[in-house]
Design an enzyme around this catalytic site. Structure first.
Site, PDB file in Angstrom:
ATOM      1  N   SER A 307       0.303  -1.276  -0.023  1.00  8.83           N
ATOM      2  CA  SER A 307      -0.054   0.173   0.190  1.00  8.83           C
ATOM      3  C   SER A 307       0.753   0.891  -0.048  1.00  8.83           C
ATOM      4  O   SER A 307       1.850   1.658  -1.282  1.00  8.83           O
ATOM      5  CB  SER A 307      -0.712   0.107   1.299  1.00  8.83           C
ATOM      6  N   ASP A 382      -9.201  -4.780  -5.668  1.00  9.25           N
ATOM      7  CA  ASP A 382      -9.259  -3.536  -5.069  1.00  9.25           C
ATOM      8  C   ASP A 382      -9.446  -2.268  -5.237  1.00  9.25           C
ATOM      9  O   ASP A 382      -8.992  -1.392  -6.606  1.00  9.25           O
ATOM     10  CB  ASP A 382      -7.233  -3.010  -4.869  1.00  9.25           C
ATOM     11  N   HIS A 414      -7.905  -5.005  -1.721  1.00  8.32           N
ATOM     12  CA  HIS A 414      -6.455  -5.443  -1.063  1.00  8.32           C
ATOM     13  C   HIS A 414      -5.223  -5.057  -0.627  1.00  8.32           C
ATOM     14  O   HIS A 414      -4.323  -5.176  -0.647  1.00  8.32           O
ATOM     15  CB  HIS A 414      -7.151  -2.960  -0.498  1.00  8.32           C
TER      16      HIS A 414
END
Length: 437
Positions: A307, A382, A414
């Site tokens: 991320s 995602d 995600h």
């Protein structure tokens, strides 16, 4: 109704009072402004037995603290103060005279429970020991279930009397790793170029031999609202992969860079309008530190992040090519113009206001600088970091003749969770083993 209203720039807050029946604005109680951003995270908390007063959380003095207000918006007093953060408010005792809260007053990597007397603004620490305490308070406020651990203790659960401090142990967990050949990590700090202390966590390879050099795996995140390292079991890591990689003969290093959570406003806001820049500065500091360790093989180092950490990983590989031989970036932001507006503009302002900041963080424009191996991983569904991010980097790599590796996880958002998470970690492990050993 009390509603905190932000402007588009997120640097000017108004705490407004509205009529609950009509929705009409009654008045603005107070305002908060900051040259970078204001981020209200917790609603007003009215005193248990006095609805004419409420408590407001703010980091206006540089640290998240508690402020007591009249319901009309007049500040009565600041209830907590110091270079530490109030992290959580747990509620009042039966009479509403005392408020329980959790803070980092002892250390940014510990969590302790306090009782605050509202009338005097005096606090008393209730939990003991250098550890991370997770607590539940009885409705009377007389007893606490204290569930805590530190790097040496997997878990203790105690029943604590708030008045006397007496504690009764309900459970002492055994080390769940006694049947495994593994060792705990070492927690310590290094100093950034800015003078900030950066918390680090290092695992030496199993069977460490001081005469040998070992490959390195570095894991990081570096974004807001996250802290990787605490003085809790396994140093706060959510899984045992770090220990596993040490079993496989790697030095494993984790660090919380500037931009991370629970270190005060200046520490987080250091990345304002230039996300990634201070994080890369701190990573260079970490690399210099690792190179001083006689057992580190600096020619075989790998970087891994997810991320925001995925963005930082790709950014570092392209901005400082050749430092790391291989890297894995999961769910990475590649262009901040593609990320969710409220989050991005809090830290970056708008693309019109900060064109250079956005240009510097469009990693598709840097792909030609890649040296070493890079694996991109993305959940196919995602909704947080859209797959458009990593696909745009692959397209740029193809256009410029740069080789990258790419893996998708169908059905995942995600984070890759469930049984497929084992597949993910095997993929990451195999990639680093193949390129670093």
């Amino acid at each position: 109704m009390y509603i905190a209203v932000l402007n588009r720039e997120q640097n000017h807050l108004k705490l407004n009072q509205y009529d609950a029946a009509t929705g009409d604005l009654i008045k603005t109680l107070f305002e908060e402004q900051d040259e970078k951003y204001v981020e209200p995270l917790v609603p007003v908390l009215f005193l248990k037995n006095d609805p004419s007063k409420f408590i407001w959380q703010s980091n206006r003095d540089g640290w998240n603290h508690l402020y007591l207000y009249q319901a009309n918006g007049k500040l009565i007093k600041q209830l907590t103060k110091g270079e530490w953060e109030v992290l959580d408010v747990k509620g009042f005792d039966a009479k509403g005279e005392n408020l329980f809260y959790v803070s980092t007053a002892e250390s940014p990597i510990t969590r302790n429970l306090y009782a605050l007397t509202i009338k005097t603004a005096k606090s008393k620490r209730l939990t003991k020991g250098t550890a991370v305490h997770h607590t539940q308070i009885s409705t009377s406020g007389k007893t606490v279930i204290d569930n805590f651990s530190n790097i040496d203790n997997p878990r203790t659960v105690q029943l604590l009397e708030t008045a006397t401090g007496k504690a009764k142990t309900l459970l002492q967990a055994k080390n769940p790793l006694t049947a495994y050949h593994t060792e705990k990590s070492n927690l310590y700090t290094i100093k950034s170029n800015s003078g900030d202390l950066l918390y680090c966590n290092l695992y030496k390879p199993l069977g460490y031999d001081s005469t040998k050099k070992y490959p390195v795996v570095v894991y990081w995140y570096g974004g807001s609202h996250a802290q990787l390292i605490t003085n809790s079991w396994n140093a706060g890591a959510g899984d045992y992969w770090f220990r596993y990689m040490a079993q496989q003969g790697f030095v494993v290093f984790v660090m919380d860079t500037r931009g991370s959570d629970n270190r005060g406003k200046a520490f987080e806001q250091s990345m304002f309008r230039k996300v990634g820049e201070v994080q890369m500065e701190d990573m260079l500091t970490a690399v210099a530190h690792l190179k001083t360790l006689p057992y580190v093989d600096a020619a075989n180092m790998g970087l891994f992040g997810w991320s925001f950490g995925g963005f930082n990983t790709v950014d570092f590989m392209l901005s400082h090519p050749g430092v790391f031989k291989a890297a894995v970036a999961g769910g990475p932001v590649i262009n901040w113009k593609l990320y969710e507006v409220m989050y991005t503009e809090r830290y970056m302002d708008t693309p019109l206001e900060n064109p250079k900041g956005y240009a510097d963080t469009d990693l598709t424009q840097k792909i030609s600088q890649l040296k070493g191996k890079l694996l991109l991983i993305h959940g196919l569904q995602d909704p947080v970091v859209l797959q458009q991010n990593s696909v745009s980097l692959v397209k740029s790599a193809v256009d410029q003749g740069v080789q990258v590796d790419y893996m998708i996880y169908p059905g995942h958002e995600h984070n890759v969770i469930g049984k497929d998470r084992a597949h993910l970690y095997q993929k990451v492990t195999d990639y680093l083993m193949m390129n670093l050993k």
